[in-house]
Write a protein that holds these residues in place. Structure first.
Motif, PDB file in Angstrom:
ATOM      1  N   VAL A  68      67.130  59.711 126.006  1.00 43.40           N
ATOM      2  CA  VAL A  68      66.469  60.824 125.321  1.00 43.40           C
ATOM      3  C   VAL A  68      66.340  60.542 123.837  1.00 43.40           C
ATOM      4  O   VAL A  68      65.305  60.812 123.222  1.00 43.40           O
ATOM      5  N   VAL A  69      67.406  59.981 123.263  1.00 36.81           N
ATOM      6  CA  VAL A  69      67.389  59.800 121.811  1.00 36.81           C
ATOM      7  C   VAL A  69      66.895  58.416 121.410  1.00 36.81           C
ATOM      8  O   VAL A  69      66.770  58.146 120.223  1.00 36.81           O
ATOM      9  N   ARG A  70      66.603  57.573 122.396  1.00 33.69           N
ATOM     10  CA  ARG A  70      66.320  56.169 122.102  1.00 33.69           C
ATOM     11  C   ARG A  70      65.145  56.007 121.137  1.00 33.69           C
ATOM     12  O   ARG A  70      65.147  55.183 120.244  1.00 33.69           O
ATOM     13  N   GLY A  71      64.127  56.856 121.312  1.00 31.62           N
ATOM     14  CA  GLY A  71      62.935  56.684 120.504  1.00 31.62           C
ATOM     15  C   GLY A  71      63.064  57.201 119.084  1.00 31.62           C
ATOM     16  O   GLY A  71      62.143  57.064 118.285  1.00 31.62           O
ATOM     17  N   ASP A  72      64.211  57.792 118.785  1.00 30.16           N
ATOM     18  CA  ASP A  72      64.348  58.422 117.466  1.00 30.16           C
ATOM     19  C   ASP A  72      64.774  57.397 116.417  1.00 30.16           C
ATOM     20  O   ASP A  72      64.996  56.228 116.721  1.00 30.16           O
ATOM     21  N   ARG A  73      64.901  57.888 115.181  1.00 32.75           N
ATOM     22  CA  ARG A  73      65.351  57.001 114.106  1.00 32.75           C
ATOM     23  C   ARG A  73      66.794  56.592 114.347  1.00 32.75           C
ATOM     24  O   ARG A  73      67.577  57.375 114.901  1.00 32.75           O
ATOM     25  N   PRO A  74      67.181  55.395 113.933  1.00 28.90           N
ATOM     26  CA  PRO A  74      68.538  54.908 114.224  1.00 28.90           C
ATOM     27  C   PRO A  74      69.620  55.821 113.678  1.00 28.90           C
ATOM     28  O   PRO A  74      70.670  55.992 114.310  1.00 28.90           O
TER      29      PRO A  74
ATOM     30  N   PHE B  86      69.201  70.886 119.799  1.00 29.61           N
ATOM     31  CA  PHE B  86      68.892  69.751 118.921  1.00 29.61           C
ATOM     32  C   PHE B  86      67.911  68.797 119.589  1.00 29.61           C
ATOM     33  O   PHE B  86      66.938  68.347 118.979  1.00 29.61           O
ATOM     34  N   LEU B  87      68.161  68.506 120.881  1.00 33.77           N
ATOM     35  CA  LEU B  87      67.302  67.548 121.580  1.00 33.77           C
ATOM     36  C   LEU B  87      65.899  68.109 121.771  1.00 33.77           C
ATOM     37  O   LEU B  87      64.912  67.360 121.701  1.00 33.77           O
ATOM     38  N   THR B  88      65.802  69.408 121.982  1.00 37.10           N
ATOM     39  CA  THR B  88      64.475  70.012 122.111  1.00 37.10           C
ATOM     40  C   THR B  88      63.696  69.882 120.813  1.00 37.10           C
ATOM     41  O   THR B  88      62.520  69.505 120.798  1.00 37.10           O
ATOM     42  N   TRP B  89      64.399  70.147 119.719  1.00 34.38           N
ATOM     43  CA  TRP B  89      63.753  70.037 118.405  1.00 34.38           C
ATOM     44  C   TRP B  89      63.306  68.602 118.140  1.00 34.38           C
ATOM     45  O   TRP B  89      62.177  68.345 117.716  1.00 34.38           O
ATOM     46  N   ARG B  90      64.192  67.640 118.439  1.00 34.83           N
ATOM     47  CA  ARG B  90      63.860  66.247 118.164  1.00 34.83           C
ATOM     48  C   ARG B  90      62.759  65.754 119.090  1.00 34.83           C
ATOM     49  O   ARG B  90      61.883  64.995 118.684  1.00 34.83           O
ATOM     50  N   SER B  91      62.805  66.157 120.365  1.00 33.32           N
ATOM     51  CA  SER B  91      61.810  65.624 121.286  1.00 33.32           C
ATOM     52  C   SER B  91      60.421  66.175 120.973  1.00 33.32           C
ATOM     53  O   SER B  91      59.418  65.544 121.285  1.00 33.32           O
ATOM     54  N   ARG B  92      60.361  67.338 120.327  1.00 32.76           N
ATOM     55  CA  ARG B  92      59.058  67.812 119.871  1.00 32.76           C
ATOM     56  C   ARG B  92      58.582  66.971 118.706  1.00 32.76           C
ATOM     57  O   ARG B  92      57.400  66.662 118.589  1.00 32.76           O
ATOM     58  N   LYS B  93      59.523  66.590 117.841  1.00 34.20           N
ATOM     59  CA  LYS B  93      59.133  65.841 116.644  1.00 34.20           C
ATOM     60  C   LYS B  93      58.642  64.452 116.995  1.00 34.20           C
ATOM     61  O   LYS B  93      57.659  63.971 116.459  1.00 34.20           O
ATOM     62  N   ILE B  94      59.385  63.786 117.910  1.00 29.69           N
ATOM     63  CA  ILE B  94      59.023  62.399 118.192  1.00 29.69           C
ATOM     64  C   ILE B  94      58.243  62.284 119.489  1.00 29.69           C
ATOM     65  O   ILE B  94      57.945  61.188 119.925  1.00 29.69           O
ATOM     66  N   SER B  95      57.917  63.419 120.108  1.00 32.21           N
ATOM     67  CA  SER B  95      57.186  63.478 121.373  1.00 32.21           C
ATOM     68  C   SER B  95      57.758  62.505 122.390  1.00 32.21           C
ATOM     69  O   SER B  95      57.098  61.616 122.902  1.00 32.21           O
ATOM     70  N   SER B  96      59.022  62.715 122.666  1.00 31.99           N
ATOM     71  CA  SER B  96      59.709  61.847 123.618  1.00 31.99           C
ATOM     72  C   SER B  96      59.272  62.185 125.042  1.00 31.99           C
ATOM     73  O   SER B  96      58.926  63.313 125.351  1.00 31.99           O
ATOM     74  N   THR B  97      59.297  61.181 125.884  1.00 33.35           N
ATOM     75  CA  THR B  97      58.871  61.405 127.269  1.00 33.35           C
ATOM     76  C   THR B  97      60.003  61.959 128.123  1.00 33.35           C
ATOM     77  O   THR B  97      59.766  62.709 129.055  1.00 33.35           O
ATOM     78  N   THR B  98      61.229  61.555 127.795  1.00 30.28           N
ATOM     79  CA  THR B  98      62.347  62.033 128.598  1.00 30.28           C
ATOM     80  C   THR B  98      62.832  63.358 128.026  1.00 30.28           C
ATOM     81  O   THR B  98      62.929  63.519 126.817  1.00 30.28           O
TER      82      THR B  98
END
Lengths: 228, 306
Positions: free
Chosen positions: B246-252, B179-191
């Motif tokens: 990791v999830v901080r940058g995502d939608r609430p 899940f985190l891999t999928w989300r971090s690609r979507k929001i281009s997270s740094t962590t």
């Protein structure tokens, strides 16, 4: 080393002449013989009766039992490993842990196969763990040591069954607790004496903790054994 | 580049006596920055600047990672990279997973670049046997003195606990990592956390349960529930503090879902273990309540939620 090269030179000079007879001295020097008498014994094993062969192997197993009981001389148990002793100990432990009724499911104790799997997979996992941590001991040497060091616990199981035959009150429990804890400490101490030197000093505790857990679980199975 | 780091950043410390810098046979010099970081005294490590310092080290190590050879997966060396820890490192990781206020972020401070499988595996194994042994002892203490009760070792508790704990410690990190891999690609997270790092966090976060499970032997519901609450708070705070960056940058809404599902799964595991292995009512005769009459309904309701 120079001898080996000297021996190799005629080998390369005439490769067609390679025979087994030329190879034997090279092998003999690489694997240092334990003593000359044992090498003579192995030559004569073709002629000897089967009884002698079995007795000699049993004697080797018995000598290793003595090594476990007096864990001072660590070389012999590590050098000539065998898995006969562990098999013997594991099977007798599992047989004694088997409750009286095989078909009844409400026994609740570990079944024969479960004991077998715990002992063998447990020692395999501990060995792999110590190899992964950087231990220098070989795979079967470690299996051999871990298997032979079950001996005090198997003896404790025998004592427990004898105690349970006579009585099953609180005194019998205390006697069993003392016997099992003593043999648990003995097993852990003996295997630590053999295995600890093969680990880097800053990882000794990491390699010894699984051994402790392994014998603790076996000791718990022995202590909680209740015949149906 | 960041995605491969979990597998390739480690190399072997066979000698144990080098000081982090060594010459390799091919002439290149590799610097084990992480070793240097761990050699510092505990008081220095606790300092406020440590996180930045380790992040610097992290960047430099990433730059050096291309120099390293990666062993093939069938060799022992490949797996030795996952067991490349010393005793004091494992102790430090266990302590910091039990006392989360010592460091802000468990992964970043303690296991960055060197996730080990030693801790997770042996913590899970210890927990399995601790549950089996103390569950058996607690059922003996509860049922002691009853005429119909006959002591059995209840070896099936070990099997059940092994299934529950190992599947929790592997499957939940797998799902979370996906899940985190999928989300971090979507929001281009740094962590970004590798799968091994997530397994490591989950494994170490279970270590607080070992003393808690041993405490559960005492058949007192107040003590059990208070130790459950303490253990849950500590290990959930470790998990939440770890996964928050990791999830901080995502939608609430997603942040709330991820964090609450982490917490809910953890609570379910704890309550499930408590209800299944340490039930205070008599399993053989469900109609007949045990001596602890007052607490039995409480654990019945928890069994239903499980």
């Amino acid at each position: 080393m120079a001898d080996v090269e000297e021996l190799n030179k005629p080998l390369f000079a005439g490769l067609s002449d390679v025979s087994i007879a030329d190879d034997i001295p090279v092998e003999g020097q690489i694997t240092v013989p334990v003593n000359s008498s044992s090498a003579n014994d192995e030559i004569s094993t073709l002629d000897e009766p089967v009884k002698d062969t079995i007795l000699r192997d049993l004697k080797a197993v018995g000598q290793k039992f003595v090594h476990v009981l007096y864990p001072k001389k660590s070389s012999a148990l590590l050098r000539d490993w065998d898995l006969w002793g562990p098999l013997l100990l594991c099977v007798s432990l599992a047989l004694m842990l088997q409750g009286g009724s095989v078909d009844s499911k409400d026994d609740g104790g570990p079944q024969f196969a479960e004991v077998f799997v715990i002992v063998w997979f447990g020692s395999i996992i501990i060995t792999v763990n110590s190899k992964l941590l950087g231990g220098t001991i070989s795979f079967f040497q470690s299996l051999c040591v871990l298997g032979y060091c079950i001996l005090p616990l198997t003896a404790a199981m025998l004592v427990c069954r004898l105690v349970l035959l006579s009585s099953s009150g609180i005194t019998s429990f205390i006697v069993r607790l003392v016997v099992v804890s003593a043999s648990f400490g003995w097993s852990t101490f003996a295997s630590t004496a053999f295995l600890a030197d093969s680990q880097p000093p800053n990882r000794k505790a990491l390699a010894i903790y699984p051994v402790f857990l392994f014998y603790f679980v076996i000791g718990w199975m022995i202590l909680t054994f209740s015949p149906s | 580049m960041a995605k491969t780091e979990g597998f390739h950043l480690d190399f072997q410390d066979f000698n144990g006596d080098d000081d982090g810098v060594r010459d390799r046979s091919d002439g290149a010099t590799t610097v084990n920055i992480e070793d240097l970081g761990f050699r510092k005294s505990p008081s220095q490590r606790r300092g406020a600047g440590l996180e930045d310092e380790l992040l610097d080290a992290d960047d430099r190590t990433e730059l050096l990672s291309s120099e390293r050879k990666s062993a093939a997966f069938w060799t022992l060396e490949f797996y030795q990279a996952f067991f490349n820890v010393d005793t004091h490192q494992v102790m430090g990781r266990i302590i910091s997973s039990v006392l989360p206020w010592r460091g802000k972020n468990f992964v970043r401070l303690h296991i960055r670049n060197n996730p080990d499988l030693y801790g997770p595996f042996w913590i899970c194994t210890t927990l399995v046997f601790a549950i089996g042994v103390s569950g058996n002892m607690s059922s003996f203490l509860v049922n002691r003195g009853q005429a119909k009760y006959k002591y059995v070792p209840e070896f099936w508790k070990v099997t059940m606990a092994a299934t529950a704990i190992y599947s929790y410690a592997w499957l939940v990190p797998l799902v979370l990592w996906g899940f985190l891999t999928w989300r971090s690609r979507k929001i281009s997270s740094t962590t970004y956390y590798s799968f091994l790092e997530i397994v490591c966090v989950y494994g170490y976060s279970l270590s607080i349960y070992i003393p808690a499970v041993v405490l559960w032997v005492i058949p007192s519901e107040v003590l059990r529930w208070s130790s459950i609450v303490v253990a849950l708070c500590l290990s959930c705070s470790v998990l939440v503090l770890t996964f928050w960056p990791v999830v901080r940058g995502d939608r609430p809404r997603i942040v709330l879902t991820v964090l609450s599902s982490i917490i809910i799964l953890h609570v379910l595991l704890t309550i499930g273990c408590k209800a299944y292995f340490f039930s205070t009512y008599d399993e053989q005769n469900p109609g007949k309540k045990s001596a602890v009459e007052t607490s039995a309904p409480q654990s019945l309701t928890t069994a239903k939620t499980h």
